[in-house]
Design an enzyme around this catalytic site. Structure first.
Site, PDB file in Angstrom:
ATOM      1  N   GLY A   1       0.796  -1.214   0.000  1.00  0.00           N
ATOM      2  CA  GLY A   1       0.000   0.000   0.000  1.00  0.00           C
ATOM      3  C   GLY A   1       0.832   1.268   0.000  1.00  0.00           C
ATOM      4  N   SER A   2       2.088   1.179   0.420  1.00  0.00           N
ATOM      5  CA  SER A   2       2.954   2.348   0.429  1.00  0.00           C
ATOM      6  C   SER A   2       3.549   2.640  -0.938  1.00  0.00           C
ATOM      7  CB  SER A   2       4.084   2.155   1.447  1.00  0.00           C
ATOM      8  OG  SER A   2       3.572   2.074   2.762  1.00  0.00           O
TER       9      SER A   2
ATOM     10  N   THR B   1       9.498  -0.835   6.980  1.00  0.00           N
ATOM     11  CA  THR B   1       9.529  -1.759   5.846  1.00  0.00           C
ATOM     12  C   THR B   1      10.979  -1.986   5.439  1.00  0.00           C
ATOM     13  OG1 THR B   1       7.444  -0.782   5.111  1.00  0.00           O
ATOM     14  CG2 THR B   1       8.611  -2.198   3.547  1.00  0.00           C
TER      15      THR B   1
ATOM     16  N   ARG C   1      -2.721   0.203   3.539  1.00  0.00           N
ATOM     17  CA  ARG C   1      -3.461   0.245   2.275  1.00  0.00           C
ATOM     18  C   ARG C   1      -4.625   1.235   2.312  1.00  0.00           C
ATOM     19  NH1 ARG C   1      -4.078  -4.417   4.972  1.00  0.00           N
ATOM     20  NH2 ARG C   1      -6.152  -5.311   5.399  1.00  0.00           N
TER      21      ARG C   1
ATOM     22  N   GLU D   1      -6.164  -8.666   0.133  1.00  0.00           N
ATOM     23  CA  GLU D   1      -5.904  -8.341   1.540  1.00  0.00           C
ATOM     24  C   GLU D   1      -7.171  -8.170   2.359  1.00  0.00           C
ATOM     25  OE1 GLU D   1      -2.443  -6.092   3.101  1.00  0.00           O
ATOM     26  OE2 GLU D   1      -2.430  -5.219   1.086  1.00  0.00           O
TER      27      GLU D   1
ATOM     28  N   HIS E   1      -2.970 -10.784 -26.643  1.00  0.00           N
ATOM     29  CA  HIS E   1      -1.939 -11.514 -27.373  1.00  0.00           C
ATOM     30  C   HIS E   1      -1.571 -12.821 -26.683  1.00  0.00           C
ATOM     31  CE1 HIS E   1      -0.966  -8.280 -30.300  1.00  0.00           C
ATOM     32  NE2 HIS E   1      -1.501  -7.527 -29.330  1.00  0.00           N
TER      33      HIS E   1
ATOM     34  N   LYS F   1       6.319 -12.605   7.822  1.00  0.00           N
ATOM     35  CA  LYS F   1       7.311 -11.706   8.417  1.00  0.00           C
ATOM     36  C   LYS F   1       7.998 -12.363   9.612  1.00  0.00           C
ATOM     37  CE  LYS F   1       5.210  -7.317   7.037  1.00  0.00           C
ATOM     38  NZ  LYS F   1       4.554  -6.074   7.508  1.00  0.00           N
TER      39      LYS F   1
END
Length: 343
Positions: free
Chosen positions: A55-56, A102, A149, A227, A243, A336
């Site tokens: 979201g950042s 982050t 977000r 999310e 394509h 994480k």
């Protein structure tokens, strides 16, 4: 200029329809926050690189398409631990991390220092804010209390304003302000439309198609459904999908329920508009549902943000239908933890 938003605390990170409906306030508050940072305009001949994740990062993507051919220098978004290999010191770097912790963005901040590029930071705090203040790097303070977000209005506005400060594009403050008024007036209709789309897409895996202005919006819809609603969703862009991907729809009905949403804009190339129509027609036999939407608004910024807000409301409507908490990101947090990364 508006006053900063009152009453936004760090105790709870909400992610509810009220956060989406507050985007008009976020846009105007973001203009105030950039101005309050008192960043003197400077020349970055190589353009602006926005470093961020999730979201950042989306703010950089959205600002680039809102500005469109008004950009006189590149405005790119870098997602990852490293700056582009071809990057030069004459490019400016906006390090955007809502949390300020982050790890990928912190790595880019450090890489930009080694390169000698001018840096700017947008964050609520964390390690990134500490490092920037220690290094004398300008910090645009964001309000805490949101899911990253849900701060899309802030991060879009900051990226657009920094593009103007660095000489990459003209300022669009007037457009951003008018977009806030447009979204506020459109909110009831957007809420109703999101409910109708949720009915249409129920029980299917949506593929969101965009072109030009709506390419990053289609990606935003996909990630918000992932999310917030905890559902799979995918995105593609035209004309590229014509394509290759279009052929895959021939077998879709044998594998599961797939739906398609086409995000169209009045300024798209006439041939792209024709492709939207023909692509929808050709994949319809294999799709459980087809939705074709056209952006609404006068300026590119208004139309862009109108479509972003609709997608955000849709994702929350789908979350409610499935009885899931949109603010929960347990799988992301588990990842994480396994990485030993900061939250």
């Amino acid at each position: 200029m508006t006053d900063a938003l009152p009453g936004v605390g760090a105790a709870d990170r909400s992610n509810k329809p009220g956060d989406v409906l507050a985007i008009p306030d976020h846009l105007r508050d973001a203009l105030w926050r950039v101005e309050a940072a008192k960043i003197a305009p400077f020349d970055a001949p190589g353009g602006l690189v926005v470093c961020g994740m999730g979201g950042s990062a989306i703010g950089g993507d959205l600002a680039a398409v809102a500005l469109g051919n008004r950009l006189s220098r590149p405005l790119t978004t870098e997602r990852g631990y490293e700056l582009p290999s071809c990057m030069l010191p004459d490019q400016a770097v906006l390090c955007s991390s809502y949390s300020g912790d982050t790890e990928e963005t912190i790595a880019c901040y450090e890489a930009a220092e080694a390169l000698g590029a001018k840096r700017i930071v947008a964050t609520t705090g964390g390690q990134l804010a500490d490092a920037a203040r220690r290094d004398g790097v300008p910090v645009i303070g964001l309000p805490s209390g949101l899911q990253p977000r849900a701060a899309v209005g802030y991060l879009f506005t900051v990226a657009a304003e920094i593009a103007a400060i660095t000489g990459a594009a003209p300022g669009i403050r007037t457009e951003i302000d008018s977009s806030a008024a447009h979204l506020r007036a459109a909110a009831p209709a957007l809420t109703e439309r999101a409910a109708g789309l949720a009915d249409l897409l129920e029980g299917s895996i949506p593929v969101i198609y965009g072109a030009d202005l709506t390419v990053p919006v289609a990606f935003r819809w996909k990630t918000q459904i992932n999310e917030n609603a905890k559902l799979p969703a995918f995105t593609a862009q035209l004309p590229e999908a014509d394509h290759n991907e279009i052929a895959g729809w021939d077998g879709s009905s044998d594998l599961g329920r797939m739906s398609a949403v086409f995000l169209e804009d009045r300024d798209q190339h006439p041939r792209v508009r024709q492709r939207f129509e023909l692509t929808a027609k050709l994949i319809e036999p294999g799709a459980s549902a087809i939705a074709r939407l056209e952006t609404e608004g006068d300026s590119r910024t208004e139309r862009l943000l109108w479509t972003v807000m609709l997608g955000d409301l849709l994702s929350l409507r789908l979350a409610a239908r499935h009885g899931v908490d949109p603010s929960s990101i347990e799988t992301i947090e588990r990842l994480k933890d396994e990485l030993g990364a900061p939250s």
